[in-house]
Motif scaffolding. Sequence first.
Motif, mmCIF file in Angstrom:
data_model
loop_
_atom_site.group_PDB
_atom_site.id
_atom_site.type_symbol
_atom_site.label_atom_id
_atom_site.label_comp_id
_atom_site.label_asym_id
_atom_site.label_seq_id
_atom_site.Cartn_x
_atom_site.Cartn_y
_atom_site.Cartn_z
ATOM 1 N N TYR A 41 0.862 -1.181 0.000
ATOM 2 C CA TYR A 41 0.000 0.000 0.000
ATOM 3 C C TYR A 41 0.895 1.226 0.000
ATOM 4 O O TYR A 41 1.790 1.345 0.836
ATOM 5 N N LYS A 42 0.648 2.128 -0.961
ATOM 6 C CA LYS A 42 1.504 3.298 -1.079
ATOM 7 C C LYS A 42 0.665 4.546 -1.349
ATOM 8 O O LYS A 42 -0.254 4.512 -2.165
ATOM 9 N N ILE A 43 0.980 5.639 -0.661
ATOM 10 C CA ILE A 43 0.385 6.945 -0.921
ATOM 11 C C ILE A 43 1.427 7.793 -1.635
ATOM 12 O O ILE A 43 2.563 7.920 -1.173
ATOM 13 N N VAL A 44 1.050 8.374 -2.777
ATOM 14 C CA VAL A 44 1.967 9.226 -3.534
ATOM 15 C C VAL A 44 1.342 10.610 -3.700
ATOM 16 O O VAL A 44 0.123 10.753 -3.770
ATOM 17 N N THR A 45 2.185 11.617 -3.766
ATOM 18 C CA THR A 45 1.708 12.994 -3.918
ATOM 19 C C THR A 45 2.266 13.666 -5.168
ATOM 20 O O THR A 45 1.984 14.835 -5.422
ATOM 21 N N GLY A 46 3.068 12.938 -5.943
ATOM 22 C CA GLY A 46 3.649 13.484 -7.169
ATOM 23 C C GLY A 46 3.651 12.440 -8.269
ATOM 24 O O GLY A 46 3.100 11.343 -8.126
ATOM 25 N N ASN A 47 4.294 12.749 -9.380
ATOM 26 C CA ASN A 47 4.373 11.833 -10.504
ATOM 27 C C ASN A 47 5.301 10.666 -10.182
ATOM 28 O O ASN A 47 6.383 10.858 -9.614
ATOM 29 N N VAL A 48 4.884 9.444 -10.546
ATOM 30 C CA VAL A 48 5.686 8.249 -10.249
ATOM 31 C C VAL A 48 5.638 7.280 -11.427
ATOM 32 O O VAL A 48 4.737 7.337 -12.264
ATOM 33 N N ILE A 49 6.653 6.375 -11.457
ATOM 34 C CA ILE A 49 6.663 5.243 -12.383
ATOM 35 C C ILE A 49 6.534 3.984 -11.533
ATOM 36 O O ILE A 49 7.316 3.765 -10.604
ATOM 37 N N LEU A 50 5.544 3.138 -11.827
ATOM 38 C CA LEU A 50 5.304 1.936 -11.031
ATOM 39 C C LEU A 50 6.320 0.852 -11.376
ATOM 40 O O LEU A 50 6.861 0.791 -12.483
ATOM 41 N N ASP A 51 6.578 -0.037 -10.405
ATOM 42 C CA ASP A 51 7.484 -1.163 -10.630
ATOM 43 C C ASP A 51 6.932 -2.401 -9.930
ATOM 44 O O ASP A 51 5.772 -2.420 -9.486
ATOM 45 N N ASP A 52 7.781 -3.439 -9.798
ATOM 46 C CA ASP A 52 7.293 -4.709 -9.258
ATOM 47 C C ASP A 52 7.053 -4.674 -7.745
ATOM 48 O O ASP A 52 6.591 -5.660 -7.166
ATOM 49 N N SER A 53 7.349 -3.550 -7.090
ATOM 50 C CA SER A 53 7.072 -3.440 -5.657
ATOM 51 C C SER A 53 5.715 -2.794 -5.380
ATOM 52 O O SER A 53 5.287 -2.709 -4.232
ATOM 53 N N ASP A 54 5.034 -2.333 -6.428
ATOM 54 C CA ASP A 54 3.767 -1.616 -6.255
ATOM 55 C C ASP A 54 2.580 -2.547 -6.450
ATOM 56 O O ASP A 54 2.624 -3.510 -7.239
#
Length: 298
Positions: A41-54
């Motif tokens: 579970y992850k909360i993000v507040t900006g632009n991100v690139i997803l990977d195998d940990s998401d």
Amino acid sequence: MKQIFLLLLLYSTGMMSQNTGIYTKNPGSSLVVDGSFAGNYKIVTGNVILDDSDFYIAYNGNANGIIRLPVAISGPGNFKGRIYRIKNTTGNWNLTVTAQNLEKIDAATDVTGIVVPPGYYAELISKGTATGTTWELSMLVPIVRSSRVIKLVDVAYSVARNLSTTDRFIIRNEYSQPITNVIIPQSSTSFTLSEPQKVFLNFAAGIDNLATLQPGQMSTIFYRCELYIDNVATGLFQIVPLDGEGSQLQFSLSGVRDLPAGPHTIHAKFSLWLVGGTYSFTSQFGVMSLLLSATHIN
């Protein structure tokens, strides 16, 4: 001895059988978990690139955001079937989920990205292909939550009892000349949208006919009232007949319009609606009462 231990370990975990079970001895599917399951579970507040940990991503930024899906892999490392669950928890900002390297997402059509509006949830799954349409949108739904009605415009005006109106305007018409639209006093105002919205519009007005029409060739005369946004006709209008001096005209308009983000102006315009004949006259009117509201649901 090591081989015997490995065989016993595989047997105890269910890997010797066709199906694998966790906390169950008789799994009926390839993998059965008889208990709870947890993903990252992850909360993000900006632009991100997803990977195998998401796995589950909640966007809570203070501006429009972008989430990029990972680049597809061919051969070893291919992540066919990987699922990402994405929620836009903001109240005012759009979230765009995009593929990379010319890859596309299978939504209603093949697209390079999808918009997840505020309060929406999206689920995407990898198709396992290395080029072209590599992702599939399996779900894009609104989150059930309480709604608030936001007032953008709230105008209320009326003439006190036993007093004559001071907000007067004139309609003039000359032979063969275009009929002008006159903005009704008290109806002009403005508002700003932080994002595109469906705006609910309501307008009501009581107009007093104060003056006598000048002699002319009369046929049938009506009066027309229409709402304008950014000085463009909305198509919300009403036409009422003329009853002569001392009569009152009543208008009631309502509707919904999609508006872009940014500042907007709104007002009501009053004009003649002529049927047959030629006219040359001056007519004076006054505003007795007026209500104008614009709202949206957040």
